[in-house]
Design an enzyme around this catalytic site. Sequence first.
Site, mmCIF file in Angstrom:
data_model
loop_
_atom_site.group_PDB
_atom_site.id
_atom_site.type_symbol
_atom_site.label_atom_id
_atom_site.label_comp_id
_atom_site.label_asym_id
_atom_site.label_seq_id
_atom_site.Cartn_x
_atom_site.Cartn_y
_atom_site.Cartn_z
ATOM 1 N N LYS A 181 0.838 -1.207 0.000
ATOM 2 C CA LYS A 181 0.000 0.000 0.000
ATOM 3 C C LYS A 181 0.872 1.256 0.000
ATOM 4 O O LYS A 181 0.567 2.237 -0.683
ATOM 5 C CB LYS A 181 -0.946 -0.012 1.207
ATOM 6 N N GLN A 207 -3.883 -1.289 9.996
ATOM 7 C CA GLN A 207 -3.901 -2.619 9.388
ATOM 8 C C GLN A 207 -4.444 -3.652 10.384
ATOM 9 O O GLN A 207 -3.942 -3.772 11.495
ATOM 10 C CB GLN A 207 -2.483 -2.998 8.914
ATOM 11 N N ASP A 214 -10.800 3.096 4.673
ATOM 12 C CA ASP A 214 -11.113 1.663 4.614
ATOM 13 C C ASP A 214 -12.625 1.448 4.543
ATOM 14 O O ASP A 214 -13.082 0.354 4.228
ATOM 15 C CB ASP A 214 -10.575 0.959 5.879
#
Length: 291
Positions: free
Chosen positions: A52, A96, A119
């Site tokens: 990412k 994460q 997200d």
Amino acid sequence: MTIIDGKKISQEIRNEVKLATERFKQEKGFVPGLAFILVGENPASQSYVKSKGKACEETGFHSITERVPATISEADLLTMIDRFNTNEKIHGILVQLPLPKHIDEQKVIEAISPAKDVDGFHPANVGKMMIGIDTYFPCTPYGIVELLKRSNIDPSGKHVVVVGRSNIVGKPIANMLVQKKQWANAVVTIAHTGAKDISYYTKQADILIAAVGKANAITKEMLKPGVVVIDVGINRIDDPLAKNGSRLVGDVDYEHVKEIASAITPVPGGVGPMTIAMLMVNTLKAAGGKL
Ligand code: NAP
């Protein structure tokens, strides 16, 4: 039969975001910024955050990665999130997952400002998605919608059967495709372990979305000819012929299912690469830009 090339489509999207970011920088004088928080040493999480971060670099975004030990307290993690919530150079925050057991994942998700929740996991954004208001859509389901759109497969009026009901894939993709709007408007069924006979549902699918997390969970016998198959699964299986003794497969028995499908996503190279591309789209949006 069409093999839906997620690698190619995701690269197209990333190129579009890169161009949009160049225009954005000229107009606004700054670039979108994304903060990653990586807790602990989970190798899969480390690899996701690395990919990412690399995508941010290629796209021209500003990014910061905070690596913290697995022993970090929940309070310290929440304080770190709050610092990014008020940092003007940061438009998106990604913690994460999964997190160590002593940290309440839901509390962490809710600590991220909904405006920076790239997200798309914050309940405020999930609620907006549910009632059909534009918001940050969770990246993997958002990627599936884009895969269908860019392959010219219109779900409208089709029976979409989703196998799996997780909060990050199954539930949101079902929600997105049931909306009364373009590139959605499908009749949607969600199947899961509560189903007595999963085949009863999967055989009815015009579009089958597998988000199960088990290799070969979906076989040719469970599907009807002409079905479009979207395989979200990522499973590592033993393979003595592979270089390191294992390889990645999806949830679908690809070799046999492709004999009857009209279109199918491979694993790897299908849904997987779309997640990062859509994260870039969400971050550009969080900064106030668009494609
Ligand atoms: P998850 O949280 O484990 O959910 C799996 C779902 O499948 C659950 O709802 C479970 O039902 C259902 N299920 C399991 N076995 C089943 C069976 N035999 N029949 C019917 N339903 C069954 O997994 P997830 O996070 O959604 O991820 C699913 C897969 O997608 C995993 O392989 C994951 O690695 C992959 N994934 C890929 C990406 C990407 O490509 N970027 C992103 C996210 C996930 P219950 O609810 O009843 O337990």
